[in-house]
Motif scaffolding. Structure first.
Motif, PDB file in Angstrom:
ATOM      1  N   TYR A 145       0.825  -1.207   0.000  1.00  8.12           N
ATOM      2  CA  TYR A 145       0.000   0.000   0.000  1.00  8.12           C
ATOM      3  C   TYR A 145       0.861   1.261   0.000  1.00  8.12           C
ATOM      4  CZ  TYR A 145      -4.319  -2.609   0.627  1.00  8.12           C
ATOM      5  OH  TYR A 145      -5.390  -3.451   0.438  1.00  8.12           O
ATOM      6  N   ARG A 146       2.023   1.212   0.643  1.00  8.63           N
ATOM      7  CA  ARG A 146       2.919   2.363   0.571  1.00  8.63           C
ATOM      8  C   ARG A 146       3.398   2.571  -0.863  1.00  8.63           C
ATOM      9  NH1 ARG A 146       5.295   0.058   5.288  1.00  8.63           N
ATOM     10  NH2 ARG A 146       7.184  -0.452   4.075  1.00  8.63           N
ATOM     11  N   GLY A 147       3.654   1.474  -1.566  1.00  9.00           N
ATOM     12  CA  GLY A 147       4.024   1.590  -2.978  1.00  9.00           C
ATOM     13  C   GLY A 147       2.900   2.167  -3.826  1.00  9.00           C
ATOM     14  N   VAL A 148       1.663   1.785  -3.516  1.00 10.68           N
ATOM     15  CA  VAL A 148       0.513   2.348  -4.239  1.00 10.68           C
ATOM     16  C   VAL A 148       0.419   3.850  -4.008  1.00 10.68           C
ATOM     17  CG1 VAL A 148      -2.006   2.350  -4.378  1.00 10.68           C
ATOM     18  CG2 VAL A 148      -0.773   0.188  -4.241  1.00 10.68           C
ATOM     19  N   LEU A 149       0.644   4.285  -2.770  1.00  4.83           N
ATOM     20  CA  LEU A 149       0.618   5.716  -2.467  1.00  4.83           C
ATOM     21  C   LEU A 149       1.699   6.457  -3.244  1.00  4.83           C
ATOM     22  CD1 LEU A 149      -0.337   8.173  -0.841  1.00  4.83           C
ATOM     23  CD2 LEU A 149       1.172   7.421   1.010  1.00  4.83           C
ATOM     24  N   LEU A 150       2.915   5.923  -3.260  1.00  6.21           N
ATOM     25  CA  LEU A 150       4.007   6.569  -3.991  1.00  6.21           C
ATOM     26  C   LEU A 150       3.720   6.609  -5.484  1.00  6.21           C
ATOM     27  CD1 LEU A 150       7.137   5.113  -2.153  1.00  6.21           C
ATOM     28  CD2 LEU A 150       6.156   7.404  -1.943  1.00  6.21           C
ATOM     29  N   ASN A 151       3.137   5.546  -6.040  1.00  2.36           N
ATOM     30  CA  ASN A 151       2.816   5.540  -7.464  1.00  2.36           C
ATOM     31  C   ASN A 151       1.722   6.561  -7.779  1.00  2.36           C
ATOM     32  OD1 ASN A 151       3.209   4.326 -10.120  1.00  2.36           O
ATOM     33  ND2 ASN A 151       1.133   3.531  -9.886  1.00  2.36           N
ATOM     34  N   THR A 152       0.763   6.715  -6.883  1.00  2.43           N
ATOM     35  CA  THR A 152      -0.285   7.723  -7.081  1.00  2.43           C
ATOM     36  C   THR A 152       0.308   9.125  -7.113  1.00  2.43           C
ATOM     37  OG1 THR A 152      -1.886   6.312  -5.938  1.00  2.43           O
ATOM     38  CG2 THR A 152      -2.439   8.640  -6.157  1.00  2.43           C
ATOM     39  N   LEU A 153       1.207   9.415  -6.170  1.00  5.31           N
ATOM     40  CA  LEU A 153       1.849  10.732  -6.130  1.00  5.31           C
ATOM     41  C   LEU A 153       2.743  10.943  -7.339  1.00  5.31           C
ATOM     42  CD1 LEU A 153       2.770  10.896  -2.335  1.00  5.31           C
ATOM     43  CD2 LEU A 153       0.768  11.856  -3.487  1.00  5.31           C
ATOM     44  N   LYS A 154       3.391   9.867  -7.814  1.00  3.96           N
ATOM     45  CA  LYS A 154       4.244   9.985  -9.000  1.00  3.96           C
ATOM     46  C   LYS A 154       3.411  10.325 -10.233  1.00  3.96           C
ATOM     47  CE  LYS A 154       5.391   6.497 -11.453  1.00  3.96           C
ATOM     48  NZ  LYS A 154       5.920   5.204 -11.962  1.00  3.96           N
ATOM     49  N   ILE A 155       2.290   9.629 -10.418  1.00  8.63           N
ATOM     50  CA  ILE A 155       1.418   9.912 -11.567  1.00  8.63           C
ATOM     51  C   ILE A 155       0.891  11.343 -11.490  1.00  8.63           C
ATOM     52  CG2 ILE A 155      -0.773   9.307 -12.660  1.00  8.63           C
ATOM     53  CD1 ILE A 155       1.367   7.304 -13.263  1.00  8.63           C
ATOM     54  N   ALA A 156       0.496  11.787 -10.288  1.00 11.46           N
ATOM     55  CA  ALA A 156      -0.022  13.145 -10.134  1.00 11.46           C
ATOM     56  C   ALA A 156       1.061  14.177 -10.445  1.00 11.46           C
ATOM     57  CB  ALA A 156      -0.554  13.344  -8.719  1.00 11.46           C
ATOM     58  N   ALA A 157       2.287  13.937  -9.976  1.00 10.34           N
ATOM     59  CA  ALA A 157       3.373  14.885 -10.228  1.00 10.34           C
ATOM     60  C   ALA A 157       3.731  14.937 -11.704  1.00 10.34           C
ATOM     61  CB  ALA A 157       4.595  14.507  -9.392  1.00 10.34           C
TER      62      ALA A 157
END
Length: 295
Positions: A73-85
């Motif tokens: 889930y931490r990886g999912v959060l980081l991937n979400t922030l990466k896509i948004a950035a």
């Protein structure tokens, strides 16, 4: 002594005179405040309250421990922030030249180009996503162009690339509109004056146009980043189950496993992290002269 006395006497009088104006302003703003409280503050408070409960209603911190303690889930959060950035950067790279081009055009041309920019917003997000599904598909025009030049068509669907393309298309207008407003407020005599003093066009752009348009970049980046981080439809259609993003897991926890407290915890973590990053980004863009001051 006399002037100090006058200042002490005049101060309350001015404050008293401003009270009716303040009450009038509050009355005019009351409907908007009520709608904001009803549609945003109340649901957010409900979300927070549910995130600290079990499915049986008991108070607990297990939902947050479960999320933060799981590397998946931490990886999912980081991937979400990466896509948004990346979506924010893509919208800025595409939208800034377009907004700069609109600045020097006639009102008629500006209106037509602005209409072209805003016209996709009149179409459902689902329809736009399925349109990209056709364009980027194995039988679409992109694959056909690669095959026409003798190259193998790359995989453009159900990955981060497809999601980025779709999100930049969806969010571009939210970046361009604040940039247009910010660029329009720049004094048009500044650049000619700088050129007259010997500055090159590139120097004028970096030393005058970019700093003075920073408020528009900040506003557009905040809008695009927050909307992308919480977007569900476009990533679900173009990314499919292979692209793991936070809104998808909020949806599945709430509708498939029916674990509403855990879904609330995932959603609130996304809200907290996104808000914190936006505040940090705004502080980094603070100007010494107060041109961009968010907090």
């Amino acid at each position: 002594m006399h002037m100090a006395t006058v200042g002490r006497v005049a101060g309350p009088a001015v404050g008293t005179a401003d009270r009716p104006r303040l009450r009038t302003g509050l009355l005019l703003a009351a409907p908007a405040i009520a709608i904001f409280a009803l549609l945003f503050v109340a649901p957010l408070c409900t979300l927070v309250a549910n995130s600290f409960r079990t499915q049986q209603g008991a108070l607990t911190l297990d939902n947050y421990v479960r999320f933060l303690g799981d590397p998946f889930y931490r990886g999912v959060l980081l991937n979400t922030l990466k896509i948004a950035a990346l979506t924010t950067v893509g919208c800025l790279l595409v939208g800034y030249p377009f907004a700069l081009y609109l600045r020097g055009r006639s009102p008629r041309v500006r209106n037509w180009l602005a209409l072209m920019l805003l016209s996709p917003l009149l179409v459902s997000m689902v329809i736009r996503a399925y349109g990209w599904l056709v364009v980027l598909g194995p039988n679409g025009p992109v694959a056909g162009a690669f095959e026409a030049v003798g190259l193998g068509a790359p995989r453009l669907l159900y990955n981060d690339t497809a999601v980025l393309i779709g999100m930049v298309h969806v969010m571009l207008a939210y970046m361009v509109l604040p940039l247009m407003g910010s660029l329009d407020r720049i004094d048009p005599t500044l650049v000619p004056a700088a050129r007259g003093l010997g500055a090159s066009g590139w120097t004028c752009f970096w030393r005058i146009t970019v700093p003075l348009s920073a408020p528009g970049m900040l506003a557009g980046a905040m809008i695009v980043f927050s909307l992308t981080a919480s977007s569900f439809v476009t990533p679900a259609i173009l990314g499919g189950p292979k692209v793991k993003l936070m809104p998808y897991f909020v949806y599945t926890q709430a509708t498939t496993t029916l674990d509403w407290p855990y879904a609330a915890a995932i959603g609130f973590v996304l809200v907290i992290v996104t808000t914190g990053l936006l505040l940090g980004y705004a502080r980094l863009l603070r100007r010494g002269r107060g041109e961009v001051v968010f907090a």
